[in-house]
Scaffold this active site. Sequence first.
Site, PDB file in Angstrom:
ATOM      1  N   CYS A 127       7.492   8.396   1.933  1.00  0.00           N
ATOM      2  CA  CYS A 127       7.862   8.764   0.572  1.00  0.00           C
ATOM      3  C   CYS A 127       8.215   7.481  -0.176  1.00  0.00           C
ATOM      4  CB  CYS A 127       9.036   9.708   0.472  1.00  0.00           C
ATOM      5  SG  CYS A 127       8.766  11.285   1.270  1.00  0.00           S
TER       6      CYS A 127
ATOM      7  N   ARG B  41       2.864   5.157   0.694  1.00  0.00           N
ATOM      8  CA  ARG B  41       3.967   5.716   1.485  1.00  0.00           C
ATOM      9  C   ARG B  41       3.868   7.237   1.634  1.00  0.00           C
ATOM     10  NH1 ARG B  41       7.994   1.959   2.129  1.00  0.00           N
ATOM     11  NH2 ARG B  41       9.502   3.569   2.662  1.00  0.00           N
TER      12      ARG B  41
ATOM     13  N   TRP C  29       5.503  12.257   1.317  1.00  0.00           N
ATOM     14  CA  TRP C  29       4.846  12.578   2.576  1.00  0.00           C
ATOM     15  C   TRP C  29       5.703  13.676   3.191  1.00  0.00           C
ATOM     16  CZ3 TRP C  29       5.956  12.468   7.874  1.00  0.00           C
ATOM     17  CH2 TRP C  29       4.837  12.617   8.722  1.00  0.00           C
TER      18      TRP C  29
ATOM     19  N   ASN D  14      14.112   9.443  -0.098  1.00  0.00           N
ATOM     20  CA  ASN D  14      13.244   9.079   1.011  1.00  0.00           C
ATOM     21  C   ASN D  14      14.108   9.059   2.259  1.00  0.00           C
ATOM     22  OD1 ASN D  14      11.257   7.976   2.677  1.00  0.00           O
ATOM     23  ND2 ASN D  14      11.859   5.896   2.166  1.00  0.00           N
ATOM     24  N   GLY D  15      13.705   9.767   3.280  1.00  0.00           N
ATOM     25  CA  GLY D  15      14.497   9.796   4.515  1.00  0.00           C
ATOM     26  C   GLY D  15      14.553  11.200   5.053  1.00  0.00           C
TER      27      GLY D  15
ATOM     28  N   GLU E 250      -7.646   0.132  19.830  1.00  0.00           N
ATOM     29  CA  GLU E 250      -7.520  -0.051  18.383  1.00  0.00           C
ATOM     30  C   GLU E 250      -8.784   0.433  17.676  1.00  0.00           C
ATOM     31  OE1 GLU E 250      -5.207  -0.297  16.525  1.00  0.00           O
ATOM     32  OE2 GLU E 250      -5.904  -1.152  14.645  1.00  0.00           O
TER      33      GLU E 250
ATOM     34  N   LYS F 121      -8.708   3.339  14.784  1.00  0.00           N
ATOM     35  CA  LYS F 121      -9.232   3.115  13.424  1.00  0.00           C
ATOM     36  C   LYS F 121     -10.226   4.202  13.063  1.00  0.00           C
ATOM     37  CE  LYS F 121      -6.946   1.074  12.030  1.00  0.00           C
ATOM     38  NZ  LYS F 121      -5.820   0.394  12.573  1.00  0.00           N
TER      39      LYS F 121
ATOM     40  N   GLU G 243      -8.460   7.734  12.570  1.00  0.00           N
ATOM     41  CA  GLU G 243      -7.529   7.922  11.456  1.00  0.00           C
ATOM     42  C   GLU G 243      -8.199   7.880  10.087  1.00  0.00           C
ATOM     43  OE1 GLU G 243      -4.253   5.160  10.887  1.00  0.00           O
ATOM     44  OE2 GLU G 243      -5.454   3.502  11.610  1.00  0.00           O
TER      45      GLU G 243
ATOM     46  N   HIS H 126     -14.605   8.526  36.553  1.00  0.00           N
ATOM     47  CA  HIS H 126     -13.590   9.408  37.133  1.00  0.00           C
ATOM     48  C   HIS H 126     -13.321  10.626  36.250  1.00  0.00           C
ATOM     49  CE1 HIS H 126     -12.954   6.496  40.262  1.00  0.00           C
ATOM     50  NE2 HIS H 126     -12.776   5.548  39.353  1.00  0.00           N
TER      51      HIS H 126
ATOM     52  N   LYS I 162       1.864   5.232   5.259  1.00  0.00           N
ATOM     53  CA  LYS I 162       1.887   3.881   5.822  1.00  0.00           C
ATOM     54  C   LYS I 162       3.121   3.636   6.694  1.00  0.00           C
ATOM     55  CE  LYS I 162       0.228  -0.394   5.804  1.00  0.00           C
ATOM     56  NZ  LYS I 162      -0.919  -0.525   6.711  1.00  0.00           N
TER      57      LYS I 162
HETATM   58  O1  M6R Z   1       4.783  -0.271  10.466  1.00  0.00           O
HETATM   59  P1  M6R Z   1       4.472  -0.113  11.914  1.00  0.00           P
HETATM   60  O2  M6R Z   1       3.636  -1.184  12.456  1.00  0.00           O
HETATM   61  O3  M6R Z   1       5.713   0.081  12.743  1.00  0.00           O
HETATM   62  O4  M6R Z   1       3.645   1.230  12.009  1.00  0.00           O
HETATM   63  C1  M6R Z   1       3.236   1.751  13.229  1.00  0.00           C
HETATM   64  C2  M6R Z   1       2.180   2.808  13.045  1.00  0.00           C
HETATM   65  O5  M6R Z   1       2.674   3.863  12.280  1.00  0.00           O
HETATM   66  C3  M6R Z   1       0.920   2.251  12.384  1.00  0.00           C
HETATM   67  O6  M6R Z   1       0.395   1.184  13.094  1.00  0.00           O
HETATM   68  C4  M6R Z   1      -0.138   3.352  12.272  1.00  0.00           C
HETATM   69  O7  M6R Z   1      -0.588   3.705  13.539  1.00  0.00           O
HETATM   70  C5  M6R Z   1      -1.292   2.913  11.381  1.00  0.00           C
HETATM   71  N1  M6R Z   1      -1.758   4.034  10.636  1.00  0.00           N
HETATM   72  C6  M6R Z   1      -2.438   2.374  12.143  1.00  0.00           C
HETATM   73  O8  M6R Z   1      -3.505   2.021  11.350  1.00  0.00           O
END
Ligand code: M6R
Length: 636
Positions: A2, A27, A78, A104-105, A509, A513, A516, A532, A631
């Site tokens: 948020c 956010r 969010w 926010n929180g 990774e 990517k 997501e 396996h 984010k």
């Molecule tokens: O801000 P952070 O690195 O702690 O965030 C961790 C994850 O939330 C962040 O890496 C998330 O997985 C991203 N969407 C990956 O692209």
Amino acid sequence: MCGIVGYTGDELAKDILINGLKRLEYRGYDSAGVALEDAAGGAAHIDVIRRVGKVAGLEEALANRDAAATCGIGHTRWATHGRPSKENAHPHTSCNGRIAIVHNGIIENFAELREELGQRGHTFTSDTDTEVFAHLIEEAYYGWPVGSPSDPAAGTAPGASAAPGCHDLMAAVREACTHVVGAYGLAVVCADEPGVIAVARKDSPIVIGRGARGSYVASDVIALIDATRDVVVLEDGQFARLAPEGITYTDTEGAPIEPAVTHIDWDIDMAEKGGYPDFMLKEICEQPRVVRDTLVGRMTGGELTIDELGLSLEELNLIDRVYVIACGTSYHAGLIAKNLIEMWARIPCEVEAASEFRYRNPIITPSTLVVAVSQSGETADTLAAIRDARIKGAKVFGITNVVGSPVARESDGVIYTKANKEIAVASTKSFIGQVVSLTLLALLLAQVKYRLTVGQVRMLFRELGDTAEQIQWILDTQKDAIHEAALACKDAHSALFVGRGMGAAIANEGALKLKEISYLHAEAYAAGEMKHGPIALIDPGFPVIAIATKSPVYDKTVSNLKECEARGAKIVVVATEGDEDIARIADHVIYIPPVRDAFSAITATVPLQLLAREVALMRGCDVDQPRNLAKSVTVE
Ligand code: M6R
């Protein structure tokens, strides 16, 4: 998650709030809203305008309004409590509609508070936790029974006695905070104190700034950087009163304080796309610079130094166990680091999802180093794990991209990744900054433990720097190959990412990517483990994306790929330039320049980022703001 923003001054608030919200949209983008103080027609009142969806919808709604307000607050959400809907969108208001809040929180005791407030006559219009705050402030400000004396019809719990109001917004916000358990960054306006915004913070970021035309508050400096570069990063338990003529700060008792001012030196271009079609591509293309900047000043007098470590070389020498704790992409950077720390420094290193680490009872002694990796520096699970590790006696070292963030402040030492602002929700350049920083840490540990000579460290440092040009080469030459590979993957329902050694870590990774941003299911597997179980998934045309760069396990990886080929998989390989043989089993080859295996994550991840983006675009997805995500994840 948020984003909150607030402005009071002599300009039109709606424009400033919308601009701020657009910058904060990374956010959260489930809904957006503003509360504007309106004095038109005599008595001041608060106008709340909310829309489901992105800020653009709210902007459209506001465009048709003649909103002359010069004070207001805004929010982009969010969803945590309550589905994304207009009712659950912020700002939330008190029963009498004279108080509005953005938050926010997360309020952990909201259910009890809601019950109590309900018994005292408050009515709720949303499912959110935030709304209790509006009612708590209302009680503190106006007293209760609710709404008295202007709303005598409001109910009161049997036997409840009346309490007088303090008629002071700052005092009312301070009082409300004493009832709340949880995290909050909040901004509040009250129609009976026109022009004033009350701000409070606990475990949720708030920055405040004073510009030529008024006073500003936001969850992130990016929303107020047009107005000022000198900001106050509010600390837990600090309060701020913003007015058109200035800002005052107080502690929990209301006593004046003078918080430190931080100067922001990064460029406003970071907040703009700069000619790129999306932030993700812009940020991928910035990666050569991130490598260079993260290395600046690290080799002084021929020796690797990390001054901010917060540990003496003697203390470092005593470290006998390393934990890397992180979430998501940052966790994957940790997987790379494990390989390097164990290979060079010969220290056992475990990598754990912060959300798991905090609920286990990991073995921690004073000679344990916990490395907390977080782009945002505000991920709730990572922060909780840091606190836990420190209580257990570990030294904690943070790697983050955000100066002054909670991770930076709560760690014994910190490396900043120099990625600069990352806006696309999918992390790209911050991952590269993290891997480079973790590589430096691994080299330093090896140096102080005399596992590598100063000369070896110097040579490796030089090679590490070369990865900047290698990334550039990939960006310049592999576009077409990546496009073709993306065409081959775009209609799949699932994909596997495989590799061995470093390649296995990188595969994680790549898979994250892809899923997501393209919503295509993807999984990462150590290539040797395929036989396996997962190989059963493969039928003709199933995409297998392999990292098979020249490394000690290259031949083994190729054997595993042959097993996939034999079952009809469509094979995309990230290979080393000059490896012509790989084309015999691969349907598509994306090349990276020859690189030492230890540094291969820095380069081999780049084509996987670009591949995910291409696939997502082909599938019509929003690569910067994928569905359901935000984010920064500031809730558990
Ligand atoms: O801000 P952070 O690195 O702690 O965030 C961790 C994850 O939330 C962040 O890496 C998330 O997985 C991203 N969407 C990956 O692209």
